[in-house]
Design an enzyme around this catalytic site. Structure first.
Site, PDB file in Angstrom:
ATOM      1  N   HIS A  41       0.837  -1.208   0.000  1.00 35.34           N
ATOM      2  CA  HIS A  41       0.000   0.000   0.000  1.00 35.34           C
ATOM      3  C   HIS A  41       0.874   1.261   0.000  1.00 35.34           C
ATOM      4  O   HIS A  41       1.587   1.521   0.970  1.00 35.34           O
ATOM      5  CB  HIS A  41      -0.883  -0.048   1.263  1.00 35.34           C
ATOM      6  N   ARG A  42       0.828   1.969  -1.090  1.00 37.18           N
ATOM      7  CA  ARG A  42       1.719   3.131  -1.321  1.00 37.18           C
ATOM      8  C   ARG A  42       3.181   2.703  -1.229  1.00 37.18           C
ATOM      9  O   ARG A  42       4.045   3.464  -0.780  1.00 37.18           O
ATOM     10  CB  ARG A  42       1.439   4.276  -0.347  1.00 37.18           C
ATOM     11  N   GLU A  68       0.663  -0.798  -4.752  1.00 37.05           N
ATOM     12  CA  GLU A  68      -0.504   0.091  -4.835  1.00 37.05           C
ATOM     13  C   GLU A  68       0.037   1.512  -4.868  1.00 37.05           C
ATOM     14  O   GLU A  68       0.992   1.840  -4.133  1.00 37.05           O
ATOM     15  CB  GLU A  68      -1.412  -0.109  -3.616  1.00 37.05           C
ATOM     16  N   ASP A  70      -1.144   5.896  -5.711  1.00 35.58           N
ATOM     17  CA  ASP A  70      -2.218   6.870  -5.915  1.00 35.58           C
ATOM     18  C   ASP A  70      -1.778   7.869  -6.975  1.00 35.58           C
ATOM     19  O   ASP A  70      -0.659   8.390  -6.901  1.00 35.58           O
ATOM     20  CB  ASP A  70      -2.495   7.626  -4.612  1.00 35.58           C
ATOM     21  N   HIS A  83      -0.899  10.816  -2.780  1.00 35.54           N
ATOM     22  CA  HIS A  83      -2.205  10.446  -2.217  1.00 35.54           C
ATOM     23  C   HIS A  83      -3.121  11.636  -1.976  1.00 35.54           C
ATOM     24  O   HIS A  83      -4.270  11.660  -2.434  1.00 35.54           O
ATOM     25  CB  HIS A  83      -1.983   9.684  -0.897  1.00 35.54           C
ATOM     26  N   GLU A 142      -4.554   3.548  -8.101  1.00 31.62           N
ATOM     27  CA  GLU A 142      -5.791   4.213  -7.654  1.00 31.62           C
ATOM     28  C   GLU A 142      -5.839   5.645  -8.167  1.00 31.62           C
ATOM     29  O   GLU A 142      -4.908   6.422  -7.940  1.00 31.62           O
ATOM     30  CB  GLU A 142      -5.891   4.208  -6.122  1.00 31.62           C
ATOM     31  N   LYS A 144      -7.204   9.268  -7.907  1.00 33.79           N
ATOM     32  CA  LYS A 144      -7.715  10.113  -6.817  1.00 33.79           C
ATOM     33  C   LYS A 144      -8.157  11.483  -7.334  1.00 33.79           C
ATOM     34  O   LYS A 144      -7.655  11.949  -8.348  1.00 33.79           O
ATOM     35  CB  LYS A 144      -6.576  10.380  -5.825  1.00 33.79           C
ATOM     36  N   ASP A 262       0.633  -1.716   4.555  1.00 32.52           N
ATOM     37  CA  ASP A 262       1.805  -0.833   4.619  1.00 32.52           C
ATOM     38  C   ASP A 262       3.081  -1.634   4.877  1.00 32.52           C
ATOM     39  O   ASP A 262       4.180  -1.093   4.754  1.00 32.52           O
ATOM     40  CB  ASP A 262       1.649   0.174   5.777  1.00 32.52           C
TER      41      ASP A 262
HETATM   42  O1  G3P Z   1      -5.964   0.199  -1.763  1.00 38.25           O
HETATM   43  C1  G3P Z   1      -6.970   0.914  -1.160  1.00 38.25           C
HETATM   44  C2  G3P Z   1      -6.552   2.092  -0.411  1.00 38.25           C
HETATM   45  O2  G3P Z   1      -5.391   2.614  -0.940  1.00 38.25           O
HETATM   46  C3  G3P Z   1      -7.630   3.119  -0.321  1.00 38.25           C
HETATM   47  O3  G3P Z   1      -7.388   4.090   0.651  1.00 38.25           O
HETATM   48  O4  G3P Z   1      -6.827   6.371   1.341  1.00 38.25           O
HETATM   49  O5  G3P Z   1      -5.079   4.639   1.338  1.00 38.25           O
HETATM   50  O6  G3P Z   1      -5.919   5.546  -0.797  1.00 38.25           O
HETATM   51  P1  G3P Z   1      -6.259   5.197   0.616  1.00 38.25           P
HETATM   52 CA    CA Z   2      -4.728   4.299  -2.360  1.00 38.34          CA
END
Ligand code: G3P
Ligand code: CA
Length: 268
Positions: A41-42, A68, A70, A83, A142, A144, A262
């Protein structure tokens, strides 16, 4: 004598901690035929500054299945990897991301906010991520802060077409904005798309299944029943986000297709 007792106490605590971790690792997927995909995640954002090369390299090295990341548009319509809608939290300046050009955003220090050791990390662009990481790892991208669905979808399709795209789900495009995902799917039907959701019920699942290969629920609603509902509708289910050991324990035994975390190194 007190030092000896303290030493024994510390060894016992460390031993229990190590055993707990080992047990968690071995039981975690015991009920799954296959392990869920591990999605960084990120990047490895628990330790490294999120959405940067440092975090992405660490995730690749940890053996994650996906990065992942953003993305959102700069003032001059470049997809930048960040993000928040502003640069305030994760850079050394402030303002709206879409108020700056790519070149201006590239001047920012994206590392020091996390730790001075990462000073000099720069904001990446989507083209840079596609060129550097797609040969090594799959991507969950993702989208945004979408202001104009048609324009953003067209620009994203145009960008993806510039790259040699792998088959299957090696790239997944996801968003909380289901209208964006539905429209983007009409432009690039061969790219897997997903919708991020904070609730799960059958009418929602039935409305998303015609176009969404993935319905990705927040961890708080990722019950076995909801995961099954999504999968029985023919969709895959990536649960987000494991930030803590408690989150990790919460997903033990569940049969989701992927886990966004994470800390990909916890699972690999
Ligand atoms: O993978 C889903 C997640 O990234 C969504 O929430 O706020 O971390 O972008 P957020
Ligand atoms: Ca995300």
């Amino acid at each position: 004598m007190p030092q000896l007792l303290l030493g024994i106490g510390v060894i016992c605590v460390l031993g229990i901690y190590a055993l707990y971790h080992r047990r968690l690792k071995t039981i975690e997927f015991a009920s799954n035929k296959e392990k869920p995909l591990i999605i960084a995640h990120r990047g490895s954002s628990g330790v490294y500054p999120e959405n940067t090369k440092a975090a992405f390299d660490a995730a690749v090295n940890a053996g994650a299945d996906y990065l992942e990341l953003d993305i959102q548009l700069s003032k001059d319509n470049c997809f930048m990897v960040i993000h928040d809608a502003t640069i305030d939290r994760t850079s050394n300046d402030s303002g709206e991301v879409n108020g700056f050009s790519e070149q201006e955003l590239k001047q920012l220090d994206m590392g020091t906010w996390k730790n001075a050791a990462y000073k000099g990390e720069v904001m990446m662009t989507l083209p840079e991520v596609l060129s550097a990481y797609l040969p090594k790892i799959s991507l969950l991208i993702e989208v945004k802060h979408i202001k104009d669905i048609k324009k953003t979808a067209a620009l994203l399709a145009e960008e993806l077409h510039k790259h040699s795209l792998p088959d299957g789900d090696r790239i997944i495009i996801q968003s909380f904005d289901r209208s964006f995902i539905e429209y983007f799917h009409t432009l690039m039907p061969d790219i897997a798309v997903g919708v991020l959701v904070r609730k799960v019920n059958s009418s929602l699942v039935n409305s998303l299944r015609p176009f969404a290969a993935y319905i990705n629920p927040k961890i708080t609603v990722a019950t076995p029943a909801n995961i099954e509902l999504i999968q029985k509708a023919g969709c895959k289910c990536v649960v987000w986000t494991v930030h803590t050991e408690q989150d990790r324990a919460r997903l033990a035994y569940k049969k989701m297709d992927g886990i966004a975390t994470d800390y990909p190194e916890w699972y690999t």
